[in-house]
Design a protein around this motif. Structure first.
Motif, short mmCIF file in Angstrom:
data_model
loop_
_atom_site.label_atom_id
_atom_site.label_comp_id
_atom_site.label_asym_id
_atom_site.label_seq_id
_atom_site.Cartn_x
_atom_site.Cartn_y
_atom_site.Cartn_z
N PRO A 171 41.96 39.47 28.85
CA PRO A 171 41.40 38.58 29.87
C PRO A 171 40.28 37.73 29.29
N ARG A 172 39.93 36.70 30.03
CA ARG A 172 38.85 35.84 29.55
C ARG A 172 37.97 35.43 30.73
N ILE A 173 36.77 35.09 30.41
CA ILE A 173 35.84 34.52 31.39
C ILE A 173 35.42 33.17 30.82
N VAL A 177 34.64 42.46 33.62
CA VAL A 177 36.01 42.67 33.18
C VAL A 177 36.02 43.81 32.16
#
Lengths: 256, 315
Positions: free
Chosen positions: A137-139, A168
């Motif tokens: 995942p990424r932010i 996350v």
């Protein structure tokens, strides 16, 4: 545990863009770290220091890209890795992301940081593509981050005056825009000298299994084009009073 | 490989200006074939009740996700559509949220990617002209035509046009359970609205910090009926609220006149300035902002501001 900061040896002026696309005698290339990469390095080193973990700076490019890795080392990175690819491959966000993802996959990183956008291509796509290739995942567009065991919380300014805090499970990729950990300080002369003596690990594409189609840049930079419709600015180089008078005139004219 | 998919993530405008501009881009740039439009929005009701039907379909997708996290829903949806419909061209806006989605979606779906495109030529190889360095240069790119191509196009780069198909709405909810989120309001969010809608904007950059003072520029703004915005160094110096940031992580402005004082013209700033007329006051004739300005005034930004205030007050 490690924190990886992925950076680009970006073209900081048009001269180096021209030299990259032409066989003609080139202007001196000016490449280095863009503003958002500097923010990413600052945040990575801040987190690395506070968490007491290694910060690994990684780039994809030709040997000239070592200079931006040495700047990362001077700013506090623990070690540096370069994936040996051509400049044209490094300039394509998808090709660069694929090459970086394989190298980063060997690092057991809890967090991968990169600038949100380079000053040259400004595609803003490498971070998203890198997270996709890594399957994590990424932010996006973070301005700060903090660690908890097994988690990373990123702060994102989703519009002026509204912050989103997203937590996350790690590993996670953060694209960094501005940092709130204080302005990115330039390295000291002592740190610069020390970084010049450091080893940089160079990984060949073959070592990473980046042969065949993965080693080909699909999207190629062909040439710079003249902007035929680009207007030439009116230049006012006169006394302060005359300049002020002319600006006030223009404001009135253009408001009609 | 089928037609063009126009994908407008996170639209909040009931008028759908962004969606219409993307359709305009698709008509100007795309290959022959149908153009389909998907809008992801937390405000699907305003689309389905009227405007979407006139924009053209087929779908507005309501994202039921926390504000700031709807990019995750949008990205998954886009990848699904790219796999199912196999469009030859996918068009996204050249906005911070969409750029991030574009890279991830292209990587996941196996599409090629070119951002900030202004021209496309379709032969056995796709030739694209794109803007680089904040639009100060154009570059020609080439990519094989054997895969789908995802492009981003800048706001207002193409005329807004209507689509051809009736619209309908469906709901997509986020299934994310791997994250926690919370939103925190900070100061001055209403100031941002004023700035983005102002017809005259005074922008303050690093160059005003040394010799300038905020009251002078506030007086000038009042005299000119302008709104003050700033670049990051000025905000970090505490001169104005963060909500007045102009740039990629702040506000997009569309004034008739933009007066840029002491602003160098970094890509992050210029990318969000869509002014009809730009006057740059700078002591550096080689500053990047000189490349995009209509008028460049060489001089000390603070001194020029003081003189403007005095002249205007004297009239």
């Amino acid at each position: 545990m490690a924190i990886v900061v992925a950076v680009k040896h970006a073209a900081l002026d048009a001269g180096s863009l021209i030299s990259a696309s032409s066989d003609e005698a080139s202007e001196p290339a000016t490449r280095g770290l863009g503003e958002t990469d500097l923010s990413a390095v600052a945040l990575a080193c801040h987190l690395g220091f506070s968490q007491n973990v290694e910060v690994v700076a990684i780039t994809a490019g030709e040997p000239e890209a070592d200079s931006c890795l040495r700047e990362c080392l001077a700013r506090g990175a623990s070690r540096a890795v370069r994936v040996e690819v051509s400049q044209s491959m490094a300039d394509d966000p998808l090709t660069a992301a694929r090459a970086l993802s394989v190298a980063i996959g060997r690092e057991q990183a809890e967090a991968i940081l990169c600038g949100s956008q380079s000053p040259d291509g400004a595609s803003g796509a490498t971070g998203g593509a890198l997270a996709a290739y890594l399957g994590i995942p990424r932010i996006p567009w973070t301005i700060d981050a903090r660690f908890e065991p097994g988690f990373v919380e990123g702060t994102r300014e989703i519009k002026p005056g509204l912050l989103a805090y997203t937590k996350v499970r790690s590993p996670v990729l953060l694209t960094v825009h501005d940092v709130k950990v204080g302005p990115a300080q330039g390295p000291t002369l002592r740190a610069i000298k020390a970084a010049e003596q450091r080893d940089i690990q160079v990984l060949e594409p073959e070592q990473l299994g980046l042969g065949g189609e993965a080693a080909v840049t699909r999207t190629r930079f062909l040439q710079l084009l003249p902007q035929s419709d680009s207007p030439v600015a009116e230049l006012i180089d006169t006394s302060v009073e005359s300049a002020a008078d002319r600006i006030n005139e223009l404001v009135q004219e253009r408001s009609l | 490989v089928n037609g063009t998919l126009v994908f407008s993530p996170g639209s909040q405008s009931a008028e759908g200006r962004q969606a219409r501009e993307l359709i305009g881009a698709a008509k100007a740039l795309g290959p022959s074939g149908p153009i389909s439009l998907v809008v992801t929005t937390p405000y699907a009701e305003s689309y389905s009740s009227g405007s979407l039907e006139t924009i053209g379909g087929p779908a507005a997708v309501q994202t039921v996700a926390p504000q700031g996290l709807d990019f995750r829903v949008a990205e998954d949806l886009l990848v699904d559509l790219m796999a199912a419909d196999e469009p030859r061209l996918v068009v996204l806006p050249h906005s911070p949220d969409a750029l991030d989605i574009a890279g991830a979606a292209a990587a996941r779906a196996g599409f090629d990617l070119i951002s900030d495109v202004v021209e496309l030529t379709w032969t056995d190889e796709v030739r694209a002209v794109r803007r680089i360095r904040g639009g100060r240069l154009l570059a020609e790119m080439g990519t094989p035509a054997d895969r789908g191509l995802l492009i981003t196009v800048r706001s207002a780069a193409f005329p807004a046009e209507d689509g051809d198909m009736p619209g309908h709405t469906r709901l997509v909810t986020t299934g994310d359970s791997d994250l926690e989120w919370r939103l925190v309001e900070t100061e001055g969010s209403s100031e941002a609205t004023t700035l983005s809608e102002a017809s005259r904007v005074i922008g303050l950059g690093r160059g005003v910090l040394a010799g300038g003072d905020l009251p002078t520029f506030e007086a000038l703004a009042e005299q000119l009926d302008a709104v003050i915005g700033a670049t990051r160094p000025v905000i970090d110096a505490g001169w104005v609220a963060p909500a007045r940031l102009i740039g990629l992580s702040g506000n997009t402005i569309r004034p008739r006149i933009y007066l840029a004082f002491g602003i160098s013209g970094a890509v992050q700033h210029i990318a969000e300035v869509h002014a009809d007329f730009l006057i740059a006051v700078t002591d550096n004739p080689n500053a990047p902002i000189a490349d995009v300005a209509d008028v460049v005034v060489l001089g000390d930004a603070a001194e020029v501001a003081v003189a403007m205030v005095q002249q205007t007050a004297g009239k």
